[in-house]
Design a protein around this motif. Sequence first.
Motif, PDB file in Angstrom:
ATOM      1  N   LEU A  98       0.831  -1.199   0.000  1.00 49.78           N
ATOM      2  CA  LEU A  98       0.000   0.000   0.000  1.00 49.78           C
ATOM      3  C   LEU A  98       0.869   1.254   0.000  1.00 49.78           C
ATOM      4  O   LEU A  98       0.550   2.252  -0.668  1.00 49.78           O
ATOM      5  CB  LEU A  98      -0.917  -0.024   1.229  1.00 49.78           C
ATOM      6  CG  LEU A  98      -1.838   1.176   1.428  1.00 49.78           C
ATOM      7  CD1 LEU A  98      -2.863   1.254   0.320  1.00 49.78           C
ATOM      8  CD2 LEU A  98      -2.532   1.083   2.786  1.00 49.78           C
ATOM      9  N   SER A 130       2.734   1.301  -3.679  1.00 51.24           N
ATOM     10  CA  SER A 130       1.907   1.487  -4.877  1.00 51.24           C
ATOM     11  C   SER A 130       1.523   2.947  -5.086  1.00 51.24           C
ATOM     12  O   SER A 130       1.299   3.695  -4.128  1.00 51.24           O
ATOM     13  CB  SER A 130       0.651   0.623  -4.779  1.00 51.24           C
ATOM     14  OG  SER A 130      -0.190   0.830  -5.901  1.00 51.24           O
ATOM     15  N   LYS A 131       1.414   3.339  -6.348  1.00 56.01           N
ATOM     16  CA  LYS A 131       0.983   4.687  -6.731  1.00 56.01           C
ATOM     17  C   LYS A 131      -0.417   4.686  -7.340  1.00 56.01           C
ATOM     18  O   LYS A 131      -1.012   5.746  -7.513  1.00 56.01           O
ATOM     19  CB  LYS A 131       1.969   5.289  -7.743  1.00 56.01           C
ATOM     20  CG  LYS A 131       3.414   5.328  -7.267  1.00 56.01           C
ATOM     21  CD  LYS A 131       3.561   6.201  -6.034  1.00 56.01           C
ATOM     22  CE  LYS A 131       5.036   6.253  -5.587  1.00 56.01           C
ATOM     23  NZ  LYS A 131       5.195   7.064  -4.358  1.00 56.01           N
ATOM     24  N   ASP A 132      -0.925   3.515  -7.660  1.00 57.95           N
ATOM     25  CA  ASP A 132      -2.237   3.411  -8.299  1.00 57.95           C
ATOM     26  C   ASP A 132      -3.330   3.322  -7.234  1.00 57.95           C
ATOM     27  O   ASP A 132      -3.251   2.491  -6.317  1.00 57.95           O
ATOM     28  CB  ASP A 132      -2.272   2.167  -9.199  1.00 57.95           C
ATOM     29  CG  ASP A 132      -3.576   2.069  -9.976  1.00 57.95           C
ATOM     30  OD1 ASP A 132      -4.458   1.295  -9.555  1.00 57.95           O
ATOM     31  OD2 ASP A 132      -3.712   2.780 -10.991  1.00 57.95           O
ATOM     32  N   GLU A 133      -4.354   4.166  -7.352  1.00 62.56           N
ATOM     33  CA  GLU A 133      -5.399   4.222  -6.341  1.00 62.56           C
ATOM     34  C   GLU A 133      -6.225   2.941  -6.306  1.00 62.56           C
ATOM     35  O   GLU A 133      -6.640   2.489  -5.236  1.00 62.56           O
ATOM     36  CB  GLU A 133      -6.317   5.425  -6.600  1.00 62.56           C
ATOM     37  CG  GLU A 133      -5.652   6.768  -6.377  1.00 62.56           C
ATOM     38  CD  GLU A 133      -5.186   6.951  -4.942  1.00 62.56           C
ATOM     39  OE1 GLU A 133      -5.860   6.433  -4.028  1.00 62.56           O
ATOM     40  OE2 GLU A 133      -4.143   7.594  -4.736  1.00 62.56           O
ATOM     41  N   ILE A 134      -6.462   2.345  -7.451  1.00 63.23           N
ATOM     42  CA  ILE A 134      -7.240   1.100  -7.482  1.00 63.23           C
ATOM     43  C   ILE A 134      -6.471  -0.018  -6.788  1.00 63.23           C
ATOM     44  O   ILE A 134      -7.034  -0.818  -6.030  1.00 63.23           O
ATOM     45  CB  ILE A 134      -7.574   0.726  -8.944  1.00 63.23           C
ATOM     46  CG1 ILE A 134      -8.441   1.818  -9.587  1.00 63.23           C
ATOM     47  CG2 ILE A 134      -8.270  -0.630  -9.003  1.00 63.23           C
ATOM     48  CD1 ILE A 134      -8.785   1.574 -11.037  1.00 63.23           C
ATOM     49  N   GLU A 135      -5.173  -0.092  -7.059  1.00 66.31           N
ATOM     50  CA  GLU A 135      -4.344  -1.097  -6.393  1.00 66.31           C
ATOM     51  C   GLU A 135      -4.331  -0.880  -4.885  1.00 66.31           C
ATOM     52  O   GLU A 135      -4.415  -1.834  -4.101  1.00 66.31           O
ATOM     53  CB  GLU A 135      -2.905  -1.019  -6.932  1.00 66.31           C
ATOM     54  CG  GLU A 135      -2.671  -1.835  -8.182  1.00 66.31           C
ATOM     55  CD  GLU A 135      -1.193  -1.922  -8.527  1.00 66.31           C
ATOM     56  OE1 GLU A 135      -0.397  -1.200  -7.885  1.00 66.31           O
ATOM     57  OE2 GLU A 135      -0.839  -2.680  -9.425  1.00 66.31           O
ATOM     58  N   LYS A 136      -4.250   0.366  -4.459  1.00 70.58           N
ATOM     59  CA  LYS A 136      -4.225   0.663  -3.032  1.00 70.58           C
ATOM     60  C   LYS A 136      -5.493   0.174  -2.343  1.00 70.58           C
ATOM     61  O   LYS A 136      -5.436  -0.431  -1.260  1.00 70.58           O
ATOM     62  CB  LYS A 136      -4.054   2.165  -2.810  1.00 70.58           C
ATOM     63  CG  LYS A 136      -2.649   2.677  -3.088  1.00 70.58           C
ATOM     64  CD  LYS A 136      -2.532   4.136  -2.693  1.00 70.58           C
ATOM     65  CE  LYS A 136      -1.094   4.610  -2.842  1.00 70.58           C
ATOM     66  NZ  LYS A 136      -0.926   6.010  -2.390  1.00 70.58           N
ATOM     67  N   LYS A 137      -6.642   0.438  -2.969  1.00 71.95           N
ATOM     68  CA  LYS A 137      -7.893  -0.028  -2.381  1.00 71.95           C
ATOM     69  C   LYS A 137      -7.923  -1.550  -2.300  1.00 71.95           C
ATOM     70  O   LYS A 137      -8.401  -2.129  -1.317  1.00 71.95           O
ATOM     71  CB  LYS A 137      -9.067   0.484  -3.201  1.00 71.95           C
ATOM     72  CG  LYS A 137      -9.291   1.988  -3.089  1.00 71.95           C
ATOM     73  CD  LYS A 137     -10.490   2.429  -3.905  1.00 71.95           C
ATOM     74  CE  LYS A 137     -10.711   3.935  -3.786  1.00 71.95           C
ATOM     75  NZ  LYS A 137     -11.876   4.387  -4.589  1.00 71.95           N
ATOM     76  N   ARG A 190      -6.334   3.005   8.019  1.00 74.74           N
ATOM     77  CA  ARG A 190      -5.936   3.451   6.686  1.00 74.74           C
ATOM     78  C   ARG A 190      -7.109   3.447   5.713  1.00 74.74           C
ATOM     79  O   ARG A 190      -7.224   4.302   4.840  1.00 74.74           O
ATOM     80  CB  ARG A 190      -4.818   2.548   6.152  1.00 74.74           C
ATOM     81  CG  ARG A 190      -3.499   2.654   6.897  1.00 74.74           C
ATOM     82  CD  ARG A 190      -2.890   4.037   6.758  1.00 74.74           C
ATOM     83  NE  ARG A 190      -2.664   4.377   5.356  1.00 74.74           N
ATOM     84  CZ  ARG A 190      -1.556   4.090   4.688  1.00 74.74           C
ATOM     85  NH1 ARG A 190      -0.568   3.467   5.304  1.00 74.74           N
ATOM     86  NH2 ARG A 190      -1.418   4.449   3.430  1.00 74.74           N
ATOM     87  N   GLN A 191      -8.002   2.480   5.866  1.00 75.62           N
ATOM     88  CA  GLN A 191      -9.145   2.380   4.973  1.00 75.62           C
ATOM     89  C   GLN A 191     -10.105   3.556   5.154  1.00 75.62           C
ATOM     90  O   GLN A 191     -10.817   3.939   4.230  1.00 75.62           O
ATOM     91  CB  GLN A 191      -9.890   1.070   5.224  1.00 75.62           C
ATOM     92  CG  GLN A 191     -10.885   0.711   4.131  1.00 75.62           C
ATOM     93  CD  GLN A 191     -11.470  -0.675   4.330  1.00 75.62           C
ATOM     94  OE1 GLN A 191     -11.418  -1.232   5.424  1.00 75.62           O
ATOM     95  NE2 GLN A 191     -12.018  -1.251   3.276  1.00 75.62           N
ATOM     96  N   ASN A 226     -10.011   8.175   3.453  1.00 82.59           N
ATOM     97  CA  ASN A 226     -10.758   8.896   2.414  1.00 82.59           C
ATOM     98  C   ASN A 226     -12.261   8.661   2.503  1.00 82.59           C
ATOM     99  O   ASN A 226     -12.979   8.851   1.524  1.00 82.59           O
ATOM    100  CB  ASN A 226     -10.251   8.476   1.022  1.00 82.59           C
ATOM    101  CG  ASN A 226      -8.786   8.805   0.815  1.00 82.59           C
ATOM    102  OD1 ASN A 226      -8.319   9.854   1.240  1.00 82.59           O
ATOM    103  ND2 ASN A 226      -8.064   7.906   0.169  1.00 82.59           N
TER     104      ASN A 226
END
Length: 443
Positions: free
Chosen positions: A259, A262-269, A302-303, A306
């Motif tokens: 997490l 990664s720089k990709d928001e979809i991957e982070k989720k 963390r979840q 946002n």
Amino acid sequence: MSGDLSGCGSRVSLGLGLGAAASVGLLYLAYSKGWGKRTCRNKLGMFTYSQVNPRKPVVRSQAAPDADKTQVAKDCSSLAELKRQQLEIWEQLDVILQCVRELKGEVVKLRECLNGMTDQIVGDVRSSLEQCQKTSRKKKLGFSRERSNSAESNSIYFAASTGNKCSAETESEGGYTTANAESDNDREEAADQKEPVLSRPSPETLDEFTQLLRTADKLHDGTDEDKAKGFKLLSANKPKYFSKPDFCWRLSRAYCDMLEISKDEIEKKSFLVSGKEEAEAGLQQDDSNAECHKWYAILSGRQADNETIQNRIKAGFTFKEHIDKAIELKQNDPSLHYLLGRWCYEVAQLSWIERKAASTFYGTPPSSTIDEALKNFLRAEELRPGYSKDNSVYIAKCYRDLGSYATALHWLELASVLPIRSKEDSDAQNELEEMQTALSQSS
């Protein structure tokens, strides 16, 4: 001769008489014509206005300007008072308008929270159903699952205490709990007598599992590339060790590492959801595993970064519940006291709207103080001196907020010599420099 004199005297008398008569006639004629009246009137007018009352016009010319000045002064004073009252009214109107704008903003946020309740309820129900489906599938495959005695075991919240706990876990020098600890759990032994279980792992398998844990811990402490390797290593061994809590929390930790990378928001989720599921799976296997509680709490927090105010508050309660449980199980872990200190500090800084939202949805909002946060940060430092740069900076923040600027500067100096080991330490370094400048100017 005497006769001549008498004649002359009579003539003189006659002349005088005639002259007197003529004079009287002239006077009568003049009076009858009005010559004498006009002359007297002219003389009387000149005498009256110029000689009898010469100061009266002067007095009038001085009194009139004084009265005018007094009236003008009164008018100016009244005008100034009106202007002052007008300014006060405008200031009060500005304050009222500002309050109305703030109230509108709070109403909008509250409306967003209310609108998100439906989605949240649907999401919770869906998560519960998915979890039930996963559990049923695992039972069909023959893997035993230990359930909590609490009716809320499938919820996002876990009970603070559920049944007897295992206290015979032994830790290796690398900081992980060995697989031998699982055999000491009395509840597992009781469950083994009722449910079919897999065969006990051989010594070779135990060594292989122990080596896997050592390698994962070493890679976690390395660079981003090492962390990615550790994640791949654990993911590849998931089919073999997914039922072991010590494997589950390490895989959850690896998801947290990814997490950060990664720089990709979809991957982070995706990493957030998967990591939380792994920690939850470990808790279902053994609710007395402190590391599973710890990483479940971290990923829950963390979840919620946002999410809406409602979800953040809910995640805050979840975070506190699992960190308290982890500290109860593992009191001498400095990372747990650091995390609890972070929670206390953030709660102490909650805004009015967040507290009101917590009161609306949960009745009692979370509460804490700067003193409680400082106590936990100092406990982490006591357990491991120089624990982290971020912990020392938070200690300085607490002293600053409490007004002890000299002590805050002392802790900033201590933090400045500590190495940067994480993203939190890197952020703390930037805050450290800003705080040193500000506190130096204040003192």
